[in-house]
Design a protein around this motif. Structure first.
Motif, short mmCIF file in Angstrom:
data_model
loop_
_atom_site.label_atom_id
_atom_site.label_comp_id
_atom_site.label_asym_id
_atom_site.label_seq_id
_atom_site.Cartn_x
_atom_site.Cartn_y
_atom_site.Cartn_z
N LEU A 284 65.97 -76.27 68.76
CA LEU A 284 67.17 -75.05 68.42
C LEU A 284 66.66 -73.80 68.89
O LEU A 284 67.38 -73.04 69.11
CB LEU A 284 67.26 -75.22 66.87
N ASP A 285 65.30 -73.41 68.89
CA ASP A 285 64.76 -72.26 69.13
C ASP A 285 64.87 -71.96 70.64
O ASP A 285 65.40 -70.88 71.15
CB ASP A 285 63.36 -71.94 68.88
N ALA A 286 65.03 -73.06 71.52
CA ALA A 286 65.04 -72.98 72.92
C ALA A 286 66.50 -72.41 73.08
O ALA A 286 66.66 -71.83 74.03
CB ALA A 286 64.86 -74.19 73.55
N TRP A 287 67.36 -73.07 72.55
CA TRP A 287 69.02 -72.66 72.43
C TRP A 287 69.14 -71.15 72.19
O TRP A 287 69.87 -70.34 73.08
CB TRP A 287 69.69 -73.62 71.76
N ALA A 288 68.46 -70.76 71.06
CA ALA A 288 68.26 -69.33 70.67
C ALA A 288 67.73 -68.54 71.71
O ALA A 288 68.36 -67.40 72.08
CB ALA A 288 67.92 -69.17 69.36
N ARG A 289 66.86 -68.60 72.40
CA ARG A 289 66.05 -67.94 73.10
C ARG A 289 66.73 -67.97 74.71
O ARG A 289 66.62 -66.91 75.56
CB ARG A 289 64.60 -68.26 73.19
N LEU A 290 67.07 -69.06 75.14
CA LEU A 290 67.48 -69.29 76.47
C LEU A 290 69.05 -69.45 76.81
O LEU A 290 69.15 -69.48 77.94
CB LEU A 290 66.78 -70.47 77.03
N GLY A 291 69.66 -69.67 75.88
CA GLY A 291 71.00 -70.00 76.15
C GLY A 291 71.13 -71.25 77.00
O GLY A 291 70.31 -72.27 77.27
N VAL A 292 72.10 -70.91 78.34
CA VAL A 292 72.21 -72.08 79.22
C VAL A 292 70.85 -72.57 79.76
O VAL A 292 71.08 -73.41 80.56
CB VAL A 292 73.50 -71.65 80.14
N GLU A 293 70.12 -71.20 80.09
CA GLU A 293 68.77 -71.58 80.86
C GLU A 293 67.92 -72.66 80.05
O GLU A 293 67.09 -73.32 80.84
CB GLU A 293 68.02 -70.42 80.93
N GLY A 294 68.42 -73.10 78.93
CA GLY A 294 67.46 -74.40 78.39
C GLY A 294 67.41 -75.50 79.03
O GLY A 294 66.87 -76.45 79.06
N HIS A 295 68.79 -75.62 79.68
CA HIS A 295 69.04 -76.97 80.69
C HIS A 295 67.79 -77.38 81.59
O HIS A 295 67.23 -78.54 81.63
CB HIS A 295 70.16 -77.05 81.33
N LEU A 296 67.18 -76.19 81.90
CA LEU A 296 65.76 -76.46 82.80
C LEU A 296 64.71 -75.86 82.20
O LEU A 296 63.62 -76.15 82.50
CB LEU A 296 66.23 -75.93 84.10
N ASP A 297 64.86 -74.65 81.34
CA ASP A 297 63.69 -73.86 81.14
C ASP A 297 63.06 -74.29 79.84
O ASP A 297 62.08 -73.73 79.38
CB ASP A 297 64.02 -72.33 81.24
N ALA A 298 63.80 -75.10 78.83
CA ALA A 298 63.42 -75.34 77.61
C ALA A 298 61.85 -75.95 77.65
O ALA A 298 61.67 -76.68 78.93
CB ALA A 298 64.31 -76.04 76.88
N LYS A 299 61.09 -75.97 76.71
CA LYS A 299 59.99 -76.71 76.80
C LYS A 299 60.13 -78.06 76.92
O LYS A 299 59.42 -78.77 77.77
CB LYS A 299 59.15 -76.34 75.48
N ARG A 300 61.15 -78.70 76.36
CA ARG A 300 61.56 -79.92 76.70
C ARG A 300 63.22 -79.80 77.34
O ARG A 300 63.97 -79.69 76.51
CB ARG A 300 61.66 -80.83 75.24
N PRO A 301 63.12 -79.75 78.61
CA PRO A 301 64.22 -79.11 79.33
C PRO A 301 65.58 -80.11 79.06
O PRO A 301 65.26 -81.53 78.78
CB PRO A 301 64.09 -79.22 80.84
N TRP A 302 66.86 -79.78 78.67
CA TRP A 302 67.78 -80.52 78.06
C TRP A 302 68.37 -81.56 79.30
O TRP A 302 68.79 -82.62 78.82
CB TRP A 302 68.98 -79.56 77.65
N LEU A 303 68.30 -81.20 80.32
CA LEU A 303 68.92 -82.02 81.40
C LEU A 303 68.26 -83.52 81.71
O LEU A 303 68.96 -84.40 81.54
CB LEU A 303 68.80 -81.31 82.94
#
Ligand SMILES: Cc1ncc(COP(=O)(O)O)c(C=O)c1O
Length: 406
Positions: free
Chosen positions: A58-77
């Motif tokens: 959830l924090d990745a979404w808060a911090r990164l918005g759409v960029e979480g697809h690739l940049d989250a610690k566990r990327p969403w894509l």
């Protein structure tokens, strides 16, 4: 020899399981602070790690918005791929044969799109008469989808009659769809033998593993099972309505003659964002995916599968046999309807006026004794000591409470 509370405590010291990894609900009755939880066959308990790991996502979404697809610690894509390896190991499959997606009945439907292909003379779907209602509704609606009369196309036989029916009339069966572990009786079916028998008659054989996944060791690839689906909210402890799994045997992967419903998640991830009008699926179970997956629902499944991966099904099965064996000894004298071929669940038939029906009994167990068991009206109580977190003391409490109530 009658077993007592000290015996249970001693066994817990020698064979403690992994209870500390889970939240144990507080008791609402009885003399112990926590419940004796015997309903993991219905809804597994929450792994303590699930919350922190979900918060990270959830924090990745808060911090990164759409960029979480690739940049989250566990990327969403590629997030769902994190679940594939542990899920495949759990069911004895290749990673390419395994995917976590959707819900159980949805997966059964998507798999039947591919694997229920009736032709004149071979139109039937064989299920057990004790099958879970959702499966029954699913196969009936599949028959209607093919413009067949479900009363004729769907054949229901007692679990012990499945083999005889296949021997006698297997040539008319297009699809065998059975439960690996029966939800009501807890019986573990002979998955390899029934799969082989169905195949010898030319039928396709699929399994609903809702009560088998995480409960008994499985070797779906080696057994040649055509397809299977399971949920993650029972033994897999991934939360109410958690995402389900699907298995498609390697020999069916990449087959161009199989029907599949497609969406953008069916296509090769390398070309997904080329936005092409025609999908180019890989020869993987992933090709059965349709939509982009819900990351926050996948998170607890990932946490939970990692626990199974660390502990391993062989060790869990051994503890399961010890624990359920102990409960079976404690329940001597009760009408246990579960046969010797079983997972961890024992089902009791309750009779007599004192019982007052399964629901009334489960209410008493919960509020007078702090024991959570799972009632199926009119007269079945299901008790599942789960090897990850249940204790011998839980088993002892459940048996004592049943004796007191009945
Ligand atoms: C054996 C079996 N099949 C199917 C289902 C339905 O699952 P879902 O609602 O996740 O599709 C259940 C649910 O408990 C079940 O036990």
């Amino acid at each position: 020899m009658s077993l007592n509370e000290d015996d249970a405590r001693r066994l817990d010291e020698a064979d403690p399981g992994h209870r500390a990894l889970f939240y144990m609900p507080p008791a609402e009755g009885g003399r112990y602070p926590e419940v004796a939880y015997m309903a993991g066959n219905s809804l597994g308990l929450q792994p303590k790690a699930a919350r922190a790991e979900l918060l990270e996502d959830l924090d990745a979404w808060a911090r990164l918005g759409v960029e979480g697809h690739l940049d989250a610690k566990r990327p969403w894509l590629p997030y769902h791929e994190l679940l594939t390896g542990p899920a495949a190991r759990l069911i004895g499959a290749l990673p390419s044969e395994t995917v976590i997606m959707n819900s159980l009945t949805v997966n059964l439907h998507l798999l039947m799109v591919s694997f229920y292909r009736p032709v004149p003379g071979r139109e039937r779907i064989l299920i057990e008469d004790s099958t879970f209602p959702s499966d029954s509704y699913a196969v009936r609606s599949q028959a209607r989808f093919h413009e067949l009369d479900p009363d004729e196309a769907v054949v229901r036989v007692a679990p012990e009659q499945v083999a005889a029916f296949l021997e006698a009339e297997g040539e008319s069966v297009a699809l065998v769809l059975l439960g690996g572990v029966d939800y009501l009786s807890g019986e573990l079916m002979d998955i390899p033998a029934l799969t082989a028998l169905g195949h010898s008659k030319g039928a396709t054989v699929g399994w609903d593993l809702a009560h088998a996944a995480g409960n008994v060791p499985l070797s779906l690839h080696e057994w040649g099972v055509d397809f299977a689906a399971w949920c993650s909210y029972k033994y897999l402890n991934s939360g109410p309505g958690a995402l389900a799994g699907a298995f498609v045997h390697e020999r069916h992967l990449g087959r161009e003659d199989l029907q599949r419903f497609e969406g953008w998640w069916s296509t090769d991830p390398a070309t997904r964002f080329k936005m092409a009008p025609v999908a180019t699926p890989l020869a993987q179970a992933d090709a059965w995916q349709i939509s982009n997956p819900p990351i926050f629902s996948m998170s607890p499944v990932r946490t939970s599968l990692e626990i199974f991966d660390r502990v391993g099904m062989p060790a869990l099965r051994q503890r399961s046999e010890r624990l359920t064996g102990f409960l079976a000894d404690l329940l001597a004298g009760f009408d246990v309807v579960t046969p010797a071929s079983r997972g961890c669940q024992l089902s009791l038939r309750i009779t007599g006026e004192a019982a007052g029906g399964a629901n009334a009994l489960s209410h008493k167990l919960r509020f007078e004794h702090g024991v959570i068991a799972d009632a199926r009206e009119p007269d079945i109580m299901r008790l599942a000591p789960v090897p990850l977190y249940s204790s011998y003391h839980d088993c002892w409490r459940a048996a004592e409470a049943l004796r007191a109530c009945l």
